[in-house]
Each structure stands twice: as C-alpha cells, then as structure tokens.
Design a protein around this motif. Structure first.
Motif, PDB file in Angstrom:
ATOM      1  N   GLU A   1       4.609 -15.224   2.494  1.00 58.93           N
ATOM      2  CA  GLU A   1       3.179 -15.441   2.608  1.00 58.93           C
ATOM      3  C   GLU A   1       2.446 -14.178   2.176  1.00 58.93           C
ATOM      4  OE1 GLU A   1       2.144 -16.605   6.482  1.00 58.93           O
ATOM      5  OE2 GLU A   1       3.411 -18.384   6.516  1.00 58.93           O
ATOM      6  N   ASN A   2       1.312 -14.354   1.588  1.00 56.52           N
ATOM      7  CA  ASN A   2       0.539 -13.224   1.071  1.00 56.52           C
ATOM      8  C   ASN A   2      -0.276 -12.604   2.190  1.00 56.52           C
ATOM      9  OD1 ASN A   2       0.173 -11.669  -1.097  1.00 56.52           O
ATOM     10  ND2 ASN A   2      -1.430 -12.895  -2.033  1.00 56.52           N
ATOM     11  N   LYS A   3       0.345 -11.671   2.941  1.00 52.32           N
ATOM     12  CA  LYS A   3      -0.344 -11.024   4.043  1.00 52.32           C
ATOM     13  C   LYS A   3      -1.015  -9.742   3.561  1.00 52.32           C
ATOM     14  CE  LYS A   3       3.628 -12.311   6.863  1.00 52.32           C
ATOM     15  NZ  LYS A   3       4.709 -11.786   7.686  1.00 52.32           N
ATOM     16  N   PRO A   4      -2.119  -9.350   4.155  1.00 54.15           N
ATOM     17  CA  PRO A   4      -2.743  -8.083   3.770  1.00 54.15           C
ATOM     18  C   PRO A   4      -1.812  -6.919   4.059  1.00 54.15           C
ATOM     19  CG  PRO A   4      -4.244  -9.451   5.051  1.00 54.15           C
ATOM     20  CD  PRO A   4      -2.910 -10.103   5.132  1.00 54.15           C
ATOM     21  N   ALA A   5      -1.598  -6.068   3.058  1.00 56.75           N
ATOM     22  CA  ALA A   5      -0.639  -4.980   3.218  1.00 56.75           C
ATOM     23  C   ALA A   5      -1.081  -3.973   4.273  1.00 56.75           C
ATOM     24  CB  ALA A   5      -0.447  -4.260   1.879  1.00 56.75           C
ATOM     25  N   VAL A   6      -2.381  -3.823   4.481  1.00 58.22           N
ATOM     26  CA  VAL A   6      -2.857  -2.810   5.417  1.00 58.22           C
ATOM     27  C   VAL A   6      -2.525  -3.161   6.851  1.00 58.22           C
ATOM     28  CG1 VAL A   6      -4.721  -2.036   3.933  1.00 58.22           C
ATOM     29  CG2 VAL A   6      -5.119  -3.947   5.456  1.00 58.22           C
ATOM     30  N   GLU A   7      -2.102  -4.390   7.122  1.00 57.08           N
ATOM     31  CA  GLU A   7      -1.762  -4.744   8.491  1.00 57.08           C
ATOM     32  C   GLU A   7      -0.620  -3.904   9.027  1.00 57.08           C
ATOM     33  OE1 GLU A   7      -2.933  -9.487   8.400  1.00 57.08           O
ATOM     34  OE2 GLU A   7      -0.900  -8.840   8.854  1.00 57.08           O
ATOM     35  N   VAL A   8       0.288  -3.468   8.141  1.00 55.59           N
ATOM     36  CA  VAL A   8       1.449  -2.743   8.616  1.00 55.59           C
ATOM     37  C   VAL A   8       1.088  -1.371   9.155  1.00 55.59           C
ATOM     38  CG1 VAL A   8       2.956  -3.928   7.032  1.00 55.59           C
ATOM     39  CG2 VAL A   8       1.898  -1.811   6.332  1.00 55.59           C
ATOM     40  N   SER A   9      -0.109  -0.889   8.886  1.00 55.70           N
ATOM     41  CA  SER A   9      -0.467   0.442   9.353  1.00 55.70           C
ATOM     42  C   SER A   9      -0.546   0.522  10.871  1.00 55.70           C
ATOM     43  CB  SER A   9      -1.811   0.861   8.758  1.00 55.70           C
ATOM     44  OG  SER A   9      -2.830  -0.034   9.160  1.00 55.70           O
ATOM     45  N   SER A  10      -0.728  -0.615  11.536  1.00 59.30           N
ATOM     46  CA  SER A  10      -0.804  -0.632  12.991  1.00 59.30           C
ATOM     47  C   SER A  10       0.485  -1.119  13.622  1.00 59.30           C
ATOM     48  CB  SER A  10      -1.954  -1.553  13.435  1.00 59.30           C
ATOM     49  OG  SER A  10      -1.721  -2.879  12.975  1.00 59.30           O
ATOM     50  N   GLU A  11       1.543  -1.225  12.816  1.00 62.23           N
ATOM     51  CA  GLU A  11       2.809  -1.756  13.288  1.00 62.23           C
ATOM     52  C   GLU A  11       3.536  -0.727  14.141  1.00 62.23           C
ATOM     53  OE1 GLU A  11       4.647  -4.146  10.010  1.00 62.23           O
ATOM     54  OE2 GLU A  11       6.179  -2.714  10.367  1.00 62.23           O
ATOM     55  N   VAL A  12       4.239  -1.184  15.177  1.00 59.73           N
ATOM     56  CA  VAL A  12       5.050  -0.312  16.017  1.00 59.73           C
ATOM     57  C   VAL A  12       6.490  -0.749  15.890  1.00 59.73           C
ATOM     58  CG1 VAL A  12       5.516   0.488  18.348  1.00 59.73           C
ATOM     59  CG2 VAL A  12       3.169   0.059  17.627  1.00 59.73           C
TER      60      VAL A  12
ATOM     61  N   VAL B   1       0.888  -1.164   0.000  1.00 61.12           N
ATOM     62  CA  VAL B   1       0.000   0.000   0.000  1.00 61.12           C
ATOM     63  C   VAL B   1       0.920   1.205   0.000  1.00 61.12           C
ATOM     64  CG1 VAL B   1      -1.738   1.299   1.267  1.00 61.12           C
ATOM     65  CG2 VAL B   1      -1.857  -1.192   1.193  1.00 61.12           C
ATOM     66  N   LEU B   2       1.004   1.896  -1.112  1.00 58.33           N
ATOM     67  CA  LEU B   2       2.054   2.881  -1.334  1.00 58.33           C
ATOM     68  C   LEU B   2       2.097   3.946  -0.254  1.00 58.33           C
ATOM     69  CD1 LEU B   2       4.305   3.954  -3.122  1.00 58.33           C
ATOM     70  CD2 LEU B   2       2.577   5.133  -4.498  1.00 58.33           C
ATOM     71  N   SER B   3       0.966   4.542   0.058  1.00 60.21           N
ATOM     72  CA  SER B   3       0.962   5.638   1.028  1.00 60.21           C
ATOM     73  C   SER B   3       1.390   5.160   2.412  1.00 60.21           C
ATOM     74  CB  SER B   3      -0.420   6.274   1.092  1.00 60.21           C
ATOM     75  OG  SER B   3      -1.397   5.306   1.456  1.00 60.21           O
ATOM     76  N   VAL B   4       0.955   3.953   2.788  1.00 60.29           N
ATOM     77  CA  VAL B   4       1.271   3.419   4.110  1.00 60.29           C
ATOM     78  C   VAL B   4       2.750   3.081   4.224  1.00 60.29           C
ATOM     79  CG1 VAL B   4       0.870   1.491   5.683  1.00 60.29           C
ATOM     80  CG2 VAL B   4      -1.057   2.542   4.486  1.00 60.29           C
ATOM     81  N   HIS B   5       3.257   2.304   3.279  1.00 57.51           N
ATOM     82  CA  HIS B   5       4.641   1.851   3.370  1.00 57.51           C
ATOM     83  C   HIS B   5       5.624   2.996   3.133  1.00 57.51           C
ATOM     84  CE1 HIS B   5       2.670  -2.129   2.708  1.00 57.51           C
ATOM     85  NE2 HIS B   5       3.561  -2.463   3.627  1.00 57.51           N
ATOM     86  N   PHE B   6       5.291   3.896   2.239  1.00 55.35           N
ATOM     87  CA  PHE B   6       6.181   5.020   1.969  1.00 55.35           C
ATOM     88  C   PHE B   6       6.326   5.891   3.221  1.00 55.35           C
ATOM     89  CE2 PHE B   6       7.765   8.905   0.151  1.00 55.35           C
ATOM     90  CZ  PHE B   6       8.451   8.519  -0.994  1.00 55.35           C
TER      91      PHE B   6
END
Length: 335
Positions: free
Chosen positions: A298-309, A124-129
């Motif tokens: 593994e094909n994980k949902p990309a949006v999960e990283v938005s809650s990563e710390v 997810v470009l905006s999230v990962h960037f």
C-alpha cells in the motif's frame, strides 16, 4: 471537460490513460532493475552518495598507503622482504579495520533504502537511512570487521606467495595456493553479500547470520557468484594492476558509482534467494514484494516512519528455515 493550456500542460502534465496497477509492475528482477534505473535512478544515486560518504576514510587510507608498498619492498632480497611483510600488513591493513567497520555501518543504511526502493515503497532518504543505522548498524559494523580481517589475510597470503615465487621460483604449490586464494576471495565475497542483505531484513544472531549466508550462497552458487563478480570485478581488476594510476581509478569508481551498483545487484540476487528458500513458506508478505506476482505494498506516506518505535524485546532466534523478521517490518505491517 475543458482543454488544458500550454503552461498547465507543462507544469501538471497530461493525465495517464489508466491508473498504475499491479500488472504494471516488473515480472522479474531483471525487469525490476531496469524499472528502477529508469524511474528511481535519482533516489538510487542519492542513496549511493550518502552511503559512499562512510567509505571515505577507508578509501583515503588506501590512497595514503599506496606508496608504502614501494617503500617497504623496493630493496633487499625476496627473503629479506618476507621478513618485513608482517609489519607491512599490520600497518596497512590492520589499522584499516576501524575504517572497514565505519564503511559497513553506513552500508546498513544504504542496503535498507535500496531494499525499500526495490519493494516499491516510498522513501524519505534521511529518515530511513538514519533509522536503519540505529536498527542494524552495529551488526553491519561487526560484519565489516570480519570482512576487513579476511581482506587482510588474503592480502598477506597474496604478497607472501609473490615473494616466495621470486625467491624460489613458481611451482605447482604456488599455483595451487593462488587458485585457492581466488576461490576463498569469491566465497568470502558471496557470503558477505548475503550477510549484509540478510542483516538488513531479518533479525538473527551474528553467528547464524554467517551460517545462513553460507547456506544460501552455495544454494545459488553460480548465479550469486556471477552477480558478485559483475558488481565488483572491474575495481578488483584495476587494483590487481600494480600501478598507482589504475588504483586511483578504482578508488574513484568505488566512490562515484560502485557502492550503489553493488547494493542494487546484491539486493536483487539475495532477495531472489530469500523468496525461494525463506519467504515463500514463512513470510508470504515478503514473497516477491515489488514484483507483479508478489506482495503489493500500500502506498503509505513515507514520513510516518519518523515516529516509529522499534521494539524487538519479544523476538527470539529460530532456525534457518524460519528467521525472525525485523521489528521494523512488523511495525510497518501493523499500521
């Protein structure tokens, strides 16, 4: 099984004959580049455009100062022009250093997204960037500062040799100096290429970042130099031509395509070196990741990283053979 109607076929498409497996992945990084250009081109280019936005101040300053060289060196003898060179260098290249830092700050996000695409991970470009900017943006900014200083010194030496040749004539020393400048520029570019790739993946100190990049670049000198020249050669050639038109074309090329092209080639060649000298022994989860015979993600949902710390309080610097992996990757593996 019922047959699909025409509208259903257009909207949904025909099912593939088989599921996508590891055997369908590219076998090497040349194939991986073709695979990405065929299947992830839109994401690659969107990532390029987002990164190129951070280069706009640097490119704009370049355009604005194009006429200053003609104004500074259009009159007087070569020796008189030499006395103006330090002031010209400070005005044109010294004041551009903050713009170099901003450009490389944005490059931290672009390199991280490019790496995820090369590894076959969802993006997810905006999230990962944005998360990459927080994670490694500061170190990238300091790398940009070093790159800007090197660019300033090379530009000063190039102009000095040109004026010296006009004043005293070209000789063996000026030819040797020109050759040394070419070598220094290529080596500095290669080390910077490895530095930005390593900074995006591993957590190492700034000094060790350059030490490791120096070792890796000379361990793969011919291949890395060839890839580096392929990624930046055309704009540099256009910049070397003392015409405003060619330099404007170079600026347009950098903004339209060159940043993303550099990020893709740099990621591919540097990760090949990382696999050989680092990942094969110490980080098997990273080894040839995204390739047929490497680690399959593994094909994980990309949006999960938005809650990563991100928590790197327990990370310590180790030697070259065992660089510390990013906390960002540790969190991904734990999920």
């Amino acid at each position: 099984m019922r047959k699909k109607g025409l509208v259903e076929k257009v909207v949904i498409g025909n099912p593939s004959d088989k599921d996508f497996t590891a055997n369908d992945l590219p076998a090497n990084r040349w194939q991986l580049m073709g695979f990405l250009l065929r299947n992830r081109l839109r994401q690659l280019y969107c990532n390029h455009l987002l990164t190129a936005l951070f280069f706009i101040p640097l490119l704009a300053w370049w355009v604005l100062t194009m006429g200053y060289a003609e104004l500074t060196f259009s009159s007087g003898t070569p020796l008189e022009q030499l006395t103006r060179l330090p002031y010209y260098t400070a005005v044109v290249y010294g004041t551009a250093l903050p713009f170099w830092m901003l450009a490389f700050y944005g490059l931290s996000g672009g390199m991280f997204v490019t790496r995820k695409l090369c590894w076959g991970e969802p993006v997810v470009l905006s999230v990962h960037f944005k998360q990459a900017l927080k994670q490694s943006g500061r170190q990238f900014a300091f790398t940009g500062l070093v790159t800007g200083v090197v660019w300033m010194l090379v530009a000063f030496a190039t102009r000095w040799l040109t004026l010296y040749s006009l004043a005293y004539g070209a000789d063996f020393l000026t030819a040797t100096g020109t050759g040394c400048l070419v070598v220094v520029s290529v080596v500095a570019g290669g080390i910077t290429m490895f530095a930005v790739s390593m900074s995006s993946l591993y957590n190492v100190s700034f000094a060790r970042l350059y030490l490791n990049s120096f070792k890796l670049y000379f361990s793969t000198f011919l291949r890395s130099s060839a890839v580096l020249l392929c990624s930046i050669a055309l704009p540099l050639v256009l910049c070397a031509i003392p015409l405003v038109l060619t330099q404007l074309i170079a600026v347009c090329m950098i903004f339209v395509v060159q940043v993303g092209w550099f990020m893709l080639l740099a990621t591919l060649v540097c990760h090949s070196a990382f696999d050989k000298y680092i990942n094969a022994k110490n980080y098997p989860d990273f080894y040839k990741k995204g390739l047929r015979y490497g680690k399959v993600t593994e094909n994980k949902p990309a949006v999960e990283v938005s809650s990563e710390v991100v928590n790197d309080s327990d990370e310590t610097e180790q030697d070259f053979e065992k660089p510390v992996r990013n906390a960002y990757e540790d969190d991904d593996d734990k999920r």
